[in-house]
Write a protein that holds these residues in place. Sequence first.
Motif, PDB file in Angstrom:
ATOM      1  N   TRP A   1       0.715  -1.316   0.120  1.00  0.00           N
ATOM      2  CA  TRP A   1      -0.039   0.110   0.015  1.00  0.00           C
ATOM      3  C   TRP A   1       0.955   1.093   0.313  1.00  0.00           C
ATOM      4  O   TRP A   1       0.464   2.400  -0.671  1.00  0.00           O
ATOM      5  N   ALA A   2       2.001   1.073   1.143  1.00  0.00           N
ATOM      6  CA  ALA A   2       2.867   2.315   1.217  1.00  0.00           C
ATOM      7  C   ALA A   2       2.992   2.702  -0.395  1.00  0.00           C
ATOM      8  O   ALA A   2       3.686   4.166  -0.919  1.00  0.00           O
TER       9      ALA A   2
ATOM     10  N   LEU B   1      -9.497   2.807   7.375  1.00  0.00           N
ATOM     11  CA  LEU B   1      -8.832   1.579   6.156  1.00  0.00           C
ATOM     12  C   LEU B   1      -9.476   0.708   6.390  1.00  0.00           C
ATOM     13  O   LEU B   1      -9.594   0.035   7.889  1.00  0.00           O
ATOM     14  N   PRO B   2      -8.924  -0.960   5.042  1.00  0.00           N
ATOM     15  CA  PRO B   2      -9.596  -2.279   5.820  1.00  0.00           C
ATOM     16  C   PRO B   2      -8.174  -2.925   6.664  1.00  0.00           C
ATOM     17  O   PRO B   2      -6.945  -2.027   6.308  1.00  0.00           O
TER      18      PRO B   2
ATOM     19  N   SER C   1      -9.048  -2.056 -10.261  1.00  0.00           N
ATOM     20  CA  SER C   1      -8.383  -1.337  -9.003  1.00  0.00           C
ATOM     21  C   SER C   1     -10.110  -0.101  -7.938  1.00  0.00           C
ATOM     22  O   SER C   1     -10.337   0.653  -9.604  1.00  0.00           O
ATOM     23  N   LYS C   2     -10.538  -0.443  -7.234  1.00  0.00           N
ATOM     24  CA  LYS C   2     -12.002   0.152  -7.300  1.00  0.00           C
ATOM     25  C   LYS C   2     -11.070   1.177  -6.012  1.00  0.00           C
ATOM     26  O   LYS C   2     -12.290   2.230  -5.989  1.00  0.00           O
ATOM     27  N   ASP C   3     -10.249   1.504  -4.893  1.00  0.00           N
ATOM     28  CA  ASP C   3      -9.731   2.476  -4.307  1.00  0.00           C
ATOM     29  C   ASP C   3      -7.970   1.450  -4.265  1.00  0.00           C
ATOM     30  O   ASP C   3      -7.721   0.691  -4.952  1.00  0.00           O
ATOM     31  N   LYS C   4      -7.110   3.000  -3.372  1.00  0.00           N
ATOM     32  CA  LYS C   4      -6.146   2.497  -3.178  1.00  0.00           C
ATOM     33  C   LYS C   4      -5.828   1.305  -1.854  1.00  0.00           C
ATOM     34  O   LYS C   4      -4.867   0.969  -2.292  1.00  0.00           O
ATOM     35  N   TRP C   5      -6.447   0.849  -1.684  1.00  0.00           N
ATOM     36  CA  TRP C   5      -6.553  -0.303  -1.269  1.00  0.00           C
ATOM     37  C   TRP C   5      -6.511  -1.601  -1.512  1.00  0.00           C
ATOM     38  O   TRP C   5      -6.610  -2.089  -1.203  1.00  0.00           O
ATOM     39  N   ASP C   6      -7.826  -1.291  -2.710  1.00  0.00           N
ATOM     40  CA  ASP C   6      -8.279  -2.668  -3.578  1.00  0.00           C
ATOM     41  C   ASP C   6      -6.469  -2.754  -5.200  1.00  0.00           C
ATOM     42  O   ASP C   6      -6.454  -2.917  -5.622  1.00  0.00           O
ATOM     43  N   ILE C   7      -4.950  -3.553  -3.839  1.00  0.00           N
ATOM     44  CA  ILE C   7      -4.380  -3.532  -4.859  1.00  0.00           C
ATOM     45  C   ILE C   7      -3.972  -5.323  -5.749  1.00  0.00           C
ATOM     46  O   ILE C   7      -3.712  -5.540  -6.459  1.00  0.00           O
TER      47      ILE C   7
END
Length: 278
Positions: A154-155, A191-192, A264-270
């Motif tokens: 994520w980072a 956040l997830p 990807s739906k969002d920045k967490w969806d990797i």
Amino acid sequence: LAIGEQALRYKTPFFNTGSNSDALRGQNCNRYMFHIEGSNTMYTKTIGTWQKENNLIKGARWYFLTADYAFGHDLYRVSSRFLQENGGMVLANDMVPTNTADYSSYILKLRSLKPDYIYLNLAGVDQTTFLKQYREYDLPFPLTGGVMDTVGFWAAGIDNISGVWQSLWYHGIENAGAQAFARRFLDRFKLPPENQAWGDYVGVRILRQTLAETKRLDAPSIIQHLEKGATFDLLKDRKGAFRNWDHQLLQEMYVVKVKDKAQSKDKWDIFDVVEPVP
């Protein structure tokens, strides 16, 4: 290792949710340690078995970057052994000091070596730093590795990550318990949950269930119950149980692939989950 020694000294059960080293399950094992976290061998075989089944190992040339402390040394030992036993060739292995800020010398070296694959045995911020700098060189050599922590990826950001990896848990797995946990976590922390949050949470759930089933608080009762094969809901499709001779939690793991950014739906969806591994 140090905590394990104190657990033994004071005869207090210790639930390990963060250390991967096989040594804790082997030469430094003791009866008061229980391992929620996967071992280096489990991580290596999760990705390695998938690579083997997809004919990616035999005849392939591998370049390793390895964290220069006990975790990395142990992970290189088991991962290089697996690859070589299945027909892979180790071109080189460079030991990397913790918190290395500049990876340019390693990247220039691997550019000249031209490996078929780069195998990362790095953790934490070192994973993140390498991934960002590697992308800047726009090299064609695919990335994989012996361990993956979601927070580090994520980072780095989806623009800087690639490859097929393995994970102990991922918030995108299609399991009712996992999805309910992810929603509660997201509502509370914005956040997830990632694999380390999952390990801490499941460790507490396991202890709570054990105390409820034994109706005892003493260490011998807890240890005996866990060694007898009690099973636990791990927010995965398969339940888990501790192996009695090294106290490793046997559990489903996952092969994951970095998503196409457009999907990807969002920045967490990797990640996309490629497959679960028993």
